[in-house]
Design a protein around this motif. Sequence first.
Motif, short mmCIF file in Angstrom:
data_model
loop_
_atom_site.label_atom_id
_atom_site.label_comp_id
_atom_site.label_asym_id
_atom_site.label_seq_id
_atom_site.Cartn_x
_atom_site.Cartn_y
_atom_site.Cartn_z
N THR A 174 8.51 -4.95 7.26
CA THR A 174 8.85 -4.73 8.67
C THR A 174 7.62 -4.41 9.51
O THR A 174 7.75 -4.01 10.67
CB THR A 174 9.91 -3.61 8.81
N GLY A 175 6.45 -4.58 8.96
CA GLY A 175 5.21 -4.37 9.70
C GLY A 175 4.48 -3.12 9.24
O GLY A 175 5.08 -2.18 8.74
N PHE A 176 3.17 -3.13 9.41
CA PHE A 176 2.31 -2.01 9.04
C PHE A 176 2.51 -1.62 7.58
O PHE A 176 2.53 -0.44 7.24
CB PHE A 176 2.54 -0.82 9.98
N ASP A 177 2.71 -2.63 6.71
CA ASP A 177 2.90 -2.44 5.27
C ASP A 177 4.13 -1.61 4.92
O ASP A 177 4.22 -1.03 3.85
CB ASP A 177 1.66 -1.84 4.61
N GLN A 178 5.08 -1.52 5.82
CA GLN A 178 6.35 -0.82 5.57
C GLN A 178 7.37 -1.82 5.05
O GLN A 178 7.55 -2.88 5.65
CB GLN A 178 6.88 -0.14 6.84
#
Length: 134
Positions: free
Chosen positions: A59-63
């Motif tokens: 979901t972005g930013f390695d999340q």
Amino acid sequence: MLLACSNDAGNRNPNLQELGFRFEMNLNLPLYSPLTSTGNPVYIGNAGAGIRGFFVMNTGFDQMRAFEASCPNHPPNGCSTMQIDGQNAVCPCEDYTYSLFTGQMFDPPDDGARYYNLLEYRATRSGDVVTVSN
């Protein structure tokens, strides 16, 4: 001294049994490589990985987020395994649609019944390995 107990029974989904499992994915393998980019969900249907498998998405930013693949708004049956449609999951039984970014149901019917969002699993990333567990 006062003691208090918390009861989450009112928040639990009565349609889905929460099973304990742990599943690891190496992002260097071709099957899981879409997870290196934001917004590319992958369906994992292995035995013992959730009820009917699960969806995982960067979901972005390695999340990473992971959600049960069985529709949360009825007990598991022949048509309850959802399918990926872009960045959403769709239940073929009633065409209920859920966001794989948030797990929320889009446009729940306005009939006074209670509708549930997707059952979320714990997803963690350590280097090139994503672990999904419950």
